[in-house]
Design a protein around this motif. Structure first.
Motif, PDB file in Angstrom:
ATOM      1  N   PRO A 260       0.814  -1.221   0.000  1.00 38.97           N
ATOM      2  CA  PRO A 260       0.000   0.000   0.000  1.00 38.97           C
ATOM      3  C   PRO A 260       0.848   1.272   0.000  1.00 38.97           C
ATOM      4  CG  PRO A 260      -0.828  -1.572   1.616  1.00 38.97           C
ATOM      5  CD  PRO A 260       0.479  -2.086   1.148  1.00 38.97           C
ATOM      6  N   PHE A 261       1.988   1.221   0.701  1.00 37.29           N
ATOM      7  CA  PHE A 261       2.863   2.402   0.765  1.00 37.29           C
ATOM      8  C   PHE A 261       3.392   2.756  -0.619  1.00 37.29           C
ATOM      9  CE2 PHE A 261       7.205   4.039   0.973  1.00 37.29           C
ATOM     10  CZ  PHE A 261       7.002   5.231   1.661  1.00 37.29           C
ATOM     11  N   TYR A 262       3.948   1.796  -1.323  1.00 34.45           N
ATOM     12  CA  TYR A 262       4.536   2.074  -2.626  1.00 34.45           C
ATOM     13  C   TYR A 262       3.481   2.398  -3.674  1.00 34.45           C
ATOM     14  CZ  TYR A 262       9.213   0.762  -1.112  1.00 34.45           C
ATOM     15  OH  TYR A 262      10.423   0.718  -0.482  1.00 34.45           O
ATOM     16  N   ARG A 263       2.364   1.695  -3.632  1.00 33.97           N
ATOM     17  CA  ARG A 263       1.299   1.994  -4.589  1.00 33.97           C
ATOM     18  C   ARG A 263       0.755   3.402  -4.355  1.00 33.97           C
ATOM     19  NH1 ARG A 263      -0.402  -1.415  -8.843  1.00 33.97           N
ATOM     20  NH2 ARG A 263      -2.452  -0.494  -8.495  1.00 33.97           N
TER      21      ARG A 263
ATOM     22  N   GLU B 297       5.462   6.395  -7.248  1.00 35.47           N
ATOM     23  CA  GLU B 297       6.821   6.512  -7.785  1.00 35.47           C
ATOM     24  C   GLU B 297       7.330   5.149  -8.242  1.00 35.47           C
ATOM     25  OE1 GLU B 297       8.373   9.206  -8.307  1.00 35.47           O
ATOM     26  OE2 GLU B 297       7.370  10.718  -7.069  1.00 35.47           O
ATOM     27  N   ILE B 298       7.875   5.096  -9.465  1.00 37.74           N
ATOM     28  CA  ILE B 298       8.383   3.834  -9.979  1.00 37.74           C
ATOM     29  C   ILE B 298       9.631   3.385  -9.234  1.00 37.74           C
ATOM     30  CG2 ILE B 298       9.758   4.983 -11.752  1.00 37.74           C
ATOM     31  CD1 ILE B 298       8.066   1.520 -11.958  1.00 37.74           C
ATOM     32  N   SER B 299      10.429   4.341  -8.742  1.00 43.19           N
ATOM     33  CA  SER B 299      11.634   4.002  -7.978  1.00 43.19           C
ATOM     34  C   SER B 299      11.283   3.744  -6.522  1.00 43.19           C
ATOM     35  CB  SER B 299      12.665   5.135  -8.052  1.00 43.19           C
ATOM     36  OG  SER B 299      13.697   4.921  -7.110  1.00 43.19           O
ATOM     37  N   ALA B 300      11.949   2.742  -5.936  1.00 43.88           N
ATOM     38  CA  ALA B 300      11.715   2.420  -4.528  1.00 43.88           C
ATOM     39  C   ALA B 300      12.372   3.431  -3.606  1.00 43.88           C
ATOM     40  CB  ALA B 300      12.263   1.021  -4.218  1.00 43.88           C
ATOM     41  N   TYR B 301      13.180   4.340  -4.146  1.00 45.69           N
ATOM     42  CA  TYR B 301      14.035   5.166  -3.285  1.00 45.69           C
ATOM     43  C   TYR B 301      13.729   6.658  -3.364  1.00 45.69           C
ATOM     44  CZ  TYR B 301      16.142   0.686  -4.068  1.00 45.69           C
ATOM     45  OH  TYR B 301      16.313  -0.674  -4.180  1.00 45.69           O
ATOM     46  N   THR B 302      12.795   7.046  -4.232  1.00 43.16           N
ATOM     47  CA  THR B 302      12.450   8.458  -4.356  1.00 43.16           C
ATOM     48  C   THR B 302      11.925   9.020  -3.038  1.00 43.16           C
ATOM     49  OG1 THR B 302      11.867   8.077  -6.672  1.00 43.16           O
ATOM     50  CG2 THR B 302      11.102  10.130  -5.675  1.00 43.16           C
TER      51      THR B 302
ATOM     52  N   ASN C 218      13.944  -6.996   3.195  1.00 41.20           N
ATOM     53  CA  ASN C 218      14.608  -6.101   2.249  1.00 41.20           C
ATOM     54  C   ASN C 218      14.141  -6.386   0.815  1.00 41.20           C
ATOM     55  OD1 ASN C 218      17.013  -4.186   1.585  1.00 41.20           O
ATOM     56  ND2 ASN C 218      17.321  -5.948   0.280  1.00 41.20           N
ATOM     57  N   ASN C 219      14.017  -7.673   0.469  1.00 40.80           N
ATOM     58  CA  ASN C 219      13.558  -8.025  -0.878  1.00 40.80           C
ATOM     59  C   ASN C 219      12.191  -7.443  -1.171  1.00 40.80           C
ATOM     60  OD1 ASN C 219      15.847  -9.544  -1.481  1.00 40.80           O
ATOM     61  ND2 ASN C 219      14.950 -11.451  -0.762  1.00 40.80           N
ATOM     62  N   PHE C 220      11.258  -7.669  -0.257  1.00 38.01           N
ATOM     63  CA  PHE C 220       9.875  -7.230  -0.473  1.00 38.01           C
ATOM     64  C   PHE C 220       9.677  -5.743  -0.222  1.00 38.01           C
ATOM     65  CE2 PHE C 220       8.753 -11.792   0.796  1.00 38.01           C
ATOM     66  CZ  PHE C 220       8.588 -12.186  -0.526  1.00 38.01           C
TER      67      PHE C 220
ATOM     68  N   ILE D  53       9.637  -4.083  -5.996  1.00 38.10           N
ATOM     69  CA  ILE D  53       8.822  -2.865  -5.922  1.00 38.10           C
ATOM     70  C   ILE D  53       8.276  -2.511  -7.307  1.00 38.10           C
ATOM     71  CG2 ILE D  53       8.768  -0.450  -5.207  1.00 38.10           C
ATOM     72  CD1 ILE D  53       9.431  -2.590  -2.995  1.00 38.10           C
ATOM     73  N   GLN D  54       9.107  -2.658  -8.326  1.00 34.71           N
ATOM     74  CA  GLN D  54       8.685  -2.316  -9.681  1.00 34.71           C
ATOM     75  C   GLN D  54       7.518  -3.189 -10.127  1.00 34.71           C
ATOM     76  OE1 GLN D  54      12.059  -1.573 -12.084  1.00 34.71           O
ATOM     77  NE2 GLN D  54      10.958  -1.607 -14.018  1.00 34.71           N
TER      78      GLN D  54
END
Length: 522
Positions: free
Chosen positions: A96-99, A103-108, A246-248, A255-256
């Motif tokens: 839910p956080f990334y969606r 942002e396509i990048s996990a680090y933005t 870390n993987n997930f 993430i992508q």
């Protein structure tokens, strides 16, 4: 060494050409950068789950796990046991956080949270992790194919790398995901076929395998005592939980894929599908390793051949017969475990089936390397080039840069694989390097999500402390005996655990101290 029969070579060539054609087919859709990196968010959840499963089931699993089980026991399987807990955290909080960020990048988001240094630090850690992953996989596949063909490992890596680069650059993330769906089926079938062939070639069958395995403690999960110096059950469990977290939660490879799903629910289901597929599949590879141990236990003359080959590889060309014999006698099962699976394939698998199994191993390598190349190119483009060099890049330029950087990371991965030639255990090398590089970015990510009051200065100081701890644990085995008391007493797999907790806990402590001082000042 022996050359592969023409029929087996034909199967492998057809498979490689098929993968390239898939990339060319999907290249028709890759007219913009969003399609290349996100597939426009149209991939069904089950396909993403199969894709993540295929990424987990790399050639490190295909070759390294049986070698590890042959040389030791099932201690490393505890890594897989830790996956469901990490998956629960990821599906509940990370997806839910990334969606939500979009942002396509996990680090933005790390720059939004702590500043540009945090984003750059995480990106560097990720790219180093990917180079280690791609290198270990290139090395693993070359190790197997060298035993089958006699060609040099460097040449095998170069040919493999060119094929992977072509279909990854052509097809983008959509080609990567759909080929991984096919590869997941192929590599699982290959593992079942290998297990069947070992059992049918084993005198006494399954009962004899169980007898030898029990007698030599091959099915042990490791010591359950609270020991963090050796590779105990608890060390591998903690390592597995943190590395899977870390993987997930921080790995752009995964993430992508969350962004390619049609919804957060579909993305979460893909994680669970991966877990339910990978845990029993990884167990099968440990069973294969134990079966190989039993098979070679009743055929010690074959072990002598393998030990002779390893001794010749490690000694200089002008070594005497006495030196070779001495080296052979000093070798332990852990020293030649990675050679066992290729040797069995060379000597016992019928013509035609070898080609199918090699294709399965190739698919295991190609799926992980291709996704690593695509995600590394995405991170480089978004988090480095667009951030520091040309923020207003056009979509056409962006797509060209994605293609160019995909090629670049493929070449760097090949170089890392060539540099690993000669290592004892693929799995050990990958676990150690991934733990070192992943520890810092996971600790920083957790600090940013859990402690909303932590600001830039506290996070920076905590990260600096964490880096010192990681470097100390990594290099302390090389400290001279004079200063032995300065060495880390913990197992190397604890680096990611201690490194992550150092950054997270120091950050929390500094935040509390700052808040306390502010209240006192008021």
């Amino acid at each position: 060494m022996k050359g592969l029969p023409i029929f087996d070579l034909a199967i492998i060539v057809v498979y490689l050409i098929g993968m390239i054609l898939v990339g060319i087919y999907f290249s028709r859709k890759n007219k913009n950068s969003e399609q290349f990196t996100k597939a426009s968010g149209r991939i069904p959840g089950w396909a993403i789950g199969m894709s993540i499963y295929a990424t987990f089931l790399s050639s490190n699993t295909f070759l390294g796990v049986p070698g590890k089980a042959f040389g030791g026991n099932w201690n490393a399987f505890v890594f897989s046991i830790s996956m469901p807990l990490a998956a629960w955290v990821a599906s509940k909080y990370f997806v839910p956080f990334y969606r939500g960020t979009g942002e396509i990048s996990a680090y933005t988001h790390l720059e939004n949270r702590f500043g540009s240094w945090a984003r750059t630090y995480a990106v560097v850690c990720f790219l180093l992790t990917q180079l280690a992953r791609m290198g270990s996989i290139f090395f693993g596949i070359a190790l197997s194919l060298q035993a089958l063909t006699g060609y040099s490992m460097s040449m095998i890596m170069i040919i493999m790398g060119i094929c992977i680069i072509i279909y990854t650059v052509s097809g983008g993330i959509e080609a990567v995901i759909w080929t991984e769906v096919v590869q997941a089926v192929v590599k699982t079938f290959g593992a079942v076929l290998i297990l069947y062939l070992i059992i049918t070639n084993m005198p006494g069958g399954v009962p004899k395998i169980m007898e030898i395995g029990k007698a030599d403690h091959k099915f042990s999960l490791g010591s359950f005592s609270p020991d963090f110096v050796g590779s105990s059950f608890w060390v591998v469990l903690l390592y597995g939980f943190f590395i899977n977290l870390n993987n997930f939660g921080m790995d752009q490879n995964y993430i992508q894929r969350y962004h390619t799903a049609s919804s957060s629910k579909a993305a979460s289901k893909s994680i669970w599908l991966c877990v339910w597929l990978y845990v029993p599949a990884s167990l099968m590879f440990f069973i294969i390793g134990s079966c190989l141990y039993a098979y070679y236990d009743v055929h010690p003359e074959l072990v002598a051949v393998i030990k002779h080959q390893v001794a010749l590889e490690r000694l200089p060309l002008n070594a005497s017969a006495a030196q070779v014999l001495s080296m052979e006698n000093s070798l332990l099962p852990t020293d030649y475990g990675d050679k066992i699976m290729p040797h069995f394939m060379v000597t016992k698998i019928p013509v035609g089936l070898v080609g199918l199994i090699v294709s399965a191993i190739l698919s295991a390598a190609m799926s992980t390397i291709s996704s690593g190349m695509n995600s590394s190119a995405t991170v480089f483009t978004v988090d480095i080039y667009k951030r520091y060099f040309k923020p207003e890049i056009t979509d056409k330029e962006n797509l060209f840069l994605l293609h160019l950087s995909t090629v670049g990371f493929g070449l760097l991965g090949m170089g890392a694989g060539i540099a690993m030639i000669g290592v004892k255990s693929i799995l050990d090398v990958w676990w150690e390097l991934s733990g070192i590089f992943a520890a810092g970015m996971l600790g920083l990510f957790l600090l940013g999500i859990v402690s909303r009051q932590t600001k830039n200065h506290e996070a920076l100081l905590a990260t600096m402390v964490g880096i010192v701890v990681i470097l100390w644990m990594t290099f302390s085995p090389h400290i001279s005996d004079t200063y032995a008391f300065l060495r880390s007493p913990l197992h190397k797999n604890m680096i990611i655990v201690v490194g992550t907790l150092s950054i997270f806990l120091v950050g929390i402590l500094l935040t509390k101290l700052k808040n306390k001082n502010l209240k006192s000042a008021d």
